[in-house]
Design an enzyme around this catalytic site. Structure first.
Site, PDB file in Angstrom:
ATOM      1  N   PHE A  54       0.837  -1.209   0.000  1.00 48.93           N
ATOM      2  CA  PHE A  54       0.000   0.000   0.000  1.00 48.93           C
ATOM      3  C   PHE A  54       0.871   1.257   0.000  1.00 48.93           C
ATOM      4  CE2 PHE A  54      -2.450  -3.427   1.906  1.00 48.93           C
ATOM      5  CZ  PHE A  54      -3.604  -3.376   1.150  1.00 48.93           C
ATOM      6  N   HIS A  55       1.847   1.257  -0.889  1.00 52.86           N
ATOM      7  CA  HIS A  55       2.673   2.450  -1.054  1.00 52.86           C
ATOM      8  C   HIS A  55       3.332   2.434  -2.429  1.00 52.86           C
ATOM      9  CE1 HIS A  55       5.821  -0.370   0.577  1.00 52.86           C
ATOM     10  NE2 HIS A  55       6.500   0.185  -0.403  1.00 52.86           N
ATOM     11  N   ALA A  56       3.911   3.577  -2.783  1.00 49.85           N
ATOM     12  CA  ALA A  56       4.740   3.703  -3.985  1.00 49.85           C
ATOM     13  C   ALA A  56       6.027   4.404  -3.571  1.00 49.85           C
ATOM     14  CB  ALA A  56       4.010   4.513  -5.047  1.00 49.85           C
TER      15      ALA A  56
END
Ligand code: TYD
Length: 140
Positions: A54-56
């Site tokens: 749940f990140h970039a």
């Protein structure tokens, strides 16, 4: 190498040295790794009902190799989404910058090895999906 529909992401087939003693995979620039390794980490002890990621990242190249078990990857570049099972020891998943990643459905024995092009930097993370979409739009 097979490109995924998500920008900067592909599946790279690793060369397995196999004999009656078992199998061995070596990873270095000469075998196809497109960056110098600045960091390696691994993920294990995961739970099927607890997703991760749940990140970039703004500026990070990664190779992810599933050393045991399996999990589902969901990759999103803001326009295209690709979802697939990562369950092979002879395949590296390459993830570039500006890709939102989620990992789901971990098998109990899942071990993920991650090779990264930069040291750990909390400020390189985008952890809010709306912010990610806004920053990606701003890039193009
Ligand atoms: P995080 O990147 O959020 O894991 P995931 O995306 O797989 O859910 O990292 C989990 C924790 O580990 C967080 O507290 C940051 C820390 N961490 C490091 O200290 N160094 C690292 O190289 C990484 C990847 C994480």
């Amino acid at each position: 190498m097979s490109e995924l529909s998500v920008s900067g992401c592909s599946l790279f087939e690793l060369d397995v040295k196999g004999d009656e003693l078992g199998s061995l995979v070596a990873i270095e620039r000469a075998t196809g790794l497109p960056f110098d390794i600045q960091r390696a980490y691994y993920i294990f002890g995961t739970r099927a009902d607890q997703s991760r990621g749940f990140h970039a990242h703004r500026d990070l190249q990664q190779w992810v190799i599933c050393l045991a078990g399996s999990c589902t990857f969901r990759l999103d570049d803001g326009s295209n989404v690709s979802e697939f099972l990562l369950d092979r020891r002879d395949t590296a998943l390459q993830i570039g910058s500006w890709v939102w990643r989620e990992m789901h459905n971990f098998s109990p024995d899942c071990v993920l090895l991650v090779l990264a092009s930069a040291p750990y930097s909390p400020t390189d993370y985008i952890r809010d999906y709306d912010e990610f979409c806004a920053e990606v739009r701003h890039q193009s």
